[in-house]
Design a protein around this motif. Structure first.
Motif, short mmCIF file in Angstrom:
data_model
loop_
_atom_site.label_atom_id
_atom_site.label_comp_id
_atom_site.label_asym_id
_atom_site.label_seq_id
_atom_site.Cartn_x
_atom_site.Cartn_y
_atom_site.Cartn_z
N ASP A 69 -43.00 -30.55 8.86
CA ASP A 69 -44.37 -29.76 8.87
C ASP A 69 -45.10 -30.05 7.49
OD1 ASP A 69 -43.98 -29.01 11.39
OD2 ASP A 69 -43.95 -27.46 11.14
N ILE A 107 -45.50 -33.70 6.19
CA ILE A 107 -46.55 -34.40 7.22
C ILE A 107 -47.88 -33.89 6.70
CG2 ILE A 107 -48.15 -34.76 9.61
CD1 ILE A 107 -44.48 -34.25 10.51
N ALA A 108 -48.40 -32.45 6.38
CA ALA A 108 -49.14 -32.17 5.91
C ALA A 108 -49.75 -32.92 4.28
CB ALA A 108 -49.37 -30.89 5.80
N VAL A 125 -48.33 -36.01 3.21
CA VAL A 125 -49.26 -37.15 3.12
C VAL A 125 -50.57 -37.11 3.65
CG1 VAL A 125 -48.66 -38.98 4.78
CG2 VAL A 125 -46.65 -37.77 3.49
N GLU A 126 -50.96 -36.38 4.88
CA GLU A 126 -51.94 -35.61 5.59
C GLU A 126 -53.17 -36.05 4.54
OE1 GLU A 126 -50.67 -35.45 10.35
OE2 GLU A 126 -51.34 -33.69 8.73
N THR A 127 -52.50 -35.21 3.62
CA THR A 127 -53.85 -34.95 2.36
C THR A 127 -53.71 -35.30 0.92
OG1 THR A 127 -52.17 -33.13 1.53
CG2 THR A 127 -54.29 -32.41 3.73
N GLU A 128 -52.83 -36.56 1.15
CA GLU A 128 -52.55 -37.48 0.55
C GLU A 128 -52.35 -36.65 -1.00
OE1 GLU A 128 -56.44 -39.36 0.20
OE2 GLU A 128 -56.08 -40.44 1.60
#
Length: 88
Positions: A24, A27-28, A30-33
């Motif tokens: 998790d 994923i976070a 990657v999503e927040t760069e």
């Protein structure tokens, strides 16, 4: 199911839950760069947690197998896990 089996199952579940939390976080990140370094560090943690869970599963199965083949008490799950970890 004896206490060793329950202990091994508990350890596997705990490691898998830890891996899920770490995934998790990946994923976070990657999503927040987040930085590549942070992402790779988290991926390594996930891989390590999954490998450790796998080692416990294999060690528990091997202990059961060894116990059936020999009336003498075989190695513990912890001892077998350490052997597997030394190979990793």
């Amino acid at each position: 199911m004896d206490s060793a089996d329950l202990d091994a199952r508990r350890r596997v579940v705990n490691r898998l839950r830890r891996a899920r939390g770490q995934l998790d976080a990946v994923i976070a990140a990657v999503e927040t760069e987040a930085s590549c370094r942070d992402i790779v560090t988290q991926l390594a943690a996930v891989t390590h947690a999954l490998n450790r869970a796998g080692f416990v599963i294999v060690a528990a199965a091997l202990q059961e197998c060894v116990g059936r083949d020999d009336d003498a008490e075989g190695p513990t799950v912890d001892e077998l896990e350490k052997v597997f970890l030394s190979l990793a």
